[in-house]
Design an enzyme around this catalytic site. Structure first.
Site, PDB file in Angstrom:
ATOM      1  N   SER A 181       0.842  -1.196   0.000  1.00 56.95           N
ATOM      2  CA  SER A 181       0.000   0.000   0.000  1.00 56.95           C
ATOM      3  C   SER A 181       0.873   1.241   0.000  1.00 56.95           C
ATOM      4  O   SER A 181       1.970   1.232   0.581  1.00 56.95           O
ATOM      5  CB  SER A 181      -0.907   0.015   1.235  1.00 56.95           C
ATOM      6  OG  SER A 181      -1.596   1.251   1.347  1.00 56.95           O
ATOM      7  N   TYR A 195      -1.950  -0.363  10.149  1.00 61.10           N
ATOM      8  CA  TYR A 195      -2.035  -0.948   8.812  1.00 61.10           C
ATOM      9  C   TYR A 195      -0.828  -0.521   7.976  1.00 61.10           C
ATOM     10  O   TYR A 195      -0.187  -1.343   7.305  1.00 61.10           O
ATOM     11  CB  TYR A 195      -3.336  -0.495   8.157  1.00 61.10           C
ATOM     12  CG  TYR A 195      -3.478  -0.884   6.698  1.00 61.10           C
ATOM     13  CD1 TYR A 195      -3.878  -2.166   6.337  1.00 61.10           C
ATOM     14  CD2 TYR A 195      -3.225   0.042   5.682  1.00 61.10           C
ATOM     15  CE1 TYR A 195      -4.018  -2.523   5.001  1.00 61.10           C
ATOM     16  CE2 TYR A 195      -3.369  -0.302   4.356  1.00 61.10           C
ATOM     17  CZ  TYR A 195      -3.757  -1.582   4.014  1.00 61.10           C
ATOM     18  OH  TYR A 195      -3.890  -1.927   2.692  1.00 61.10           O
TER      19      TYR A 195
END
Length: 258
Positions: A153, A167
């Site tokens: 990501s 995350y």
């Protein structure tokens, strides 16, 4: 990164895609099947979506095997790869796509239980799956080579302050794992690369408590929009393909310029 599906008449072997029931995983499975891969559709809980996707792929002549497995549980990962051996044949590709996030919050609101849940899927899972892939694909163990793509990501670079620092940190670990594993198996016929998506229209944002998050933040990217799962799938398939035969340890940022 062309969307040309001319490879579709070739048998490219078996591919495991974790978290394949929806979003980026499902888009990757559709494209991979069109290119000529037999795809293992891993899912943890959404059996309906995985079965529907398998039917969709088979309806157009592809091969798909839905397999339920929690990628954070070693015995379930081993069983999944054994099923691929039996049902789909030699493994040539792995896409570590499964990932989770939790409700948006600051670091001062993150608990140990939450951290363990996020790290189990986003870090332990890719390690366990990559281990099984290496044991099958590495020339060190009699394999014929292959490729692994980790779906990280842009958060790994940007940190996701005020929303998902845990995350982001888990994806930072996945980036480091990409580099280390790529160097470890480069001489054994395995290429390991990474795609870092940005704001993509998937159901994952609902898990964080904001289903319409991409509509809010997408216009703020240099390209002025969020991305589609199919755009990420194209990057993944390019890295897996012979067109990227001299590419390993690389990162493709597919984040609209962020």
């Amino acid at each position: 990164m062309s969307s040309d599906d001319s490879e579709g008449t070739r048998d490219l072997g078996a591919m495991v895609i974790t978290g394949a029931g929806r979003g980026i995983g499902a888009a990757t499975a559709r494209l991979a099947a069109r290119r000529g891969y037999a795809v293992c559709l891993n899912y943890r809980s959404d059996e309906g979506s995985a079965l529907a996707l398998a039917r969709e792929i088979e309806a157009v002549g592809g091969r798909a095997l839905p397999v339920r497995a929690d990628v954070a549980v070693e015995s379930e990962v081993e069983a999944m790869f054994a099923a691929v051996d039996r049902e789909l044949g030699p493994l040539t590709a792995l896409v570590n796509n499964a990932g989770v996030l939790e409700k948006q919050c600051r670091v001062d609101g993150i608990t140990a239980d939450r951290l363990q849940r996020v790290l189990a899927v986003n870090v332990t899972g890719p390690f366990l799956c990559s281990r099984q892939a290496v044991l099958r694909m590495s020339t060190r163990y009699g394999g014929q080579g292959g490729a692994i793509v980790n779906v990280s990501s842009a958060a790994a670079r940007l940190g996701s302050p005020g929303e998902y620092v845990d995350y982001a940190a888990s994806k930072g670990a996945l980036d480091t794992m990409t580099t280390g594993l790529a160097l470890e198996v480069a001489a054994e016929g395995i290429r390991v690369n990474c795609v870092r998506p940005g704001f993509i229209y998937t159901e994952m944002h609902a898990s964080g408590g904001e289903p319409d998050r991409v509509d809010r933040v997408g216009p703020g990217t240099p390209m002025g929009r969020g991305g589609q799962p199919g755009e990420i799938a194209e990057a993944v398939l390019w890295l897996l393909s012979d067109s990227a035969s001299y590419v390993t340890g690389a990162f493709v940022d597919a984040a609209g310029g962020r």
